[in-house]
Design an enzyme around this catalytic site. Structure first.
Site, PDB file in Angstrom:
ATOM      1  CD  GLU A   1      36.632  48.016  34.925  1.00 61.00           C
ATOM      2  OE1 GLU A   1      36.583  47.138  35.810  1.00 61.00           O
ATOM      3  OE2 GLU A   1      37.693  48.546  34.551  1.00 61.00           O
ATOM      4  CB  SER A   2      30.351  45.519  36.108  1.00 63.36           C
ATOM      5  OG  SER A   2      29.547  46.538  35.510  1.00 63.36           O
TER       6      SER A   2
END
Length: 211
Positions: free
Chosen positions: A110-111
């Protein structure tokens, strides 16, 4: 001032937690010994004048020449971000019963462990929470790593319950939204991003030791 003479090899106890200046030890004779240091994955610095581990590197020579401290030594396959947020992940895993490795896999996808990450759709933080999802799970500040990971873990647990513990479907819902999975007949939606996302997280989870 009189110089104190000492044997060439004086055992200096390994000191952990901080790089120690020789003068602060109260042992002026140690200044004539080579000093070695390594920094472990937790950021703790270990200092000695008799290295018994290959990770130690010279930081101060007997003649007083200093070198740059070595970079932290991370476990194989681990990165600095993973180590930095290990505690919030462990807390969220304990709260939800989800494996730590699964949460790490989602965060990585995700990040990439960027707590300040914001997507073009407005998802924020380590687990990329949308504002409405953050509110639903009581996350006041989505940039706060501990709150973000806990909220994301609780959301993922909810999705697993919704889709009968089918991890692939839960991950697809995390990426594209549960409505998209339901519209697809409880299957991974044919979105290019989601089609890439699900196998990527599953592979990252496999590398973490998951199944």
């Amino acid at each position: 001032m009189r110089t104190v003479a000492c044997p060439a090899r004086v055992a200096l106890p390994v000191l952990a937690g901080v790089a120690v200046g020789l003068g602060s030890l109260g042992l002026p004779c140690i200044a004539r010994a080579d000093i070695f240091m390594y920094t472990d994955a937790s950021g703790t610095q270990h200092v000695t004048n008799i290295p018994g581990d290959a990770r130690y590197q010279l930081v101060l020579s007997e003649g007083g020449t200093r070198t740059e401290p070595p970079a932290p030594v991370l476990a194989p396959g681990r990165d600095a971000g993973r180590e930095r947020y290990a505690q919030p992940v462990a807390h969220a895993a304990a709260d939800t019963g989800l494996p730590e490795g699964l949460l790490h896999a989602v965060i990585k996808a995700e990040s990439n462990y960027d707590a300040d990450a914001v997507s073009h759709k407005g998802a924020v933080g380590l687990m990329q929470l949308m504002p409405e999802t953050a509110r639903r799970f009581g996350v006041v500040d989505a940039r706060d790593p501990a709150a973000n990971v806990l909220g994301g873990a609780r959301y993922l647990k909810t999705l697993l319950a919704m889709f009968g513990a089918d991890l692939a479907l839960a991950l697809a819902a995390y990426n594209a939204g549960p409505a998209a999975v339901l519209r697809s007949g409880r299957a991974v939606p044919a979105y290019a991003e989601t089609q890439r996302y699900v196998p990527r997280v599953l592979e990252l989870y496999r590398r973490e030791g998951g199944h």
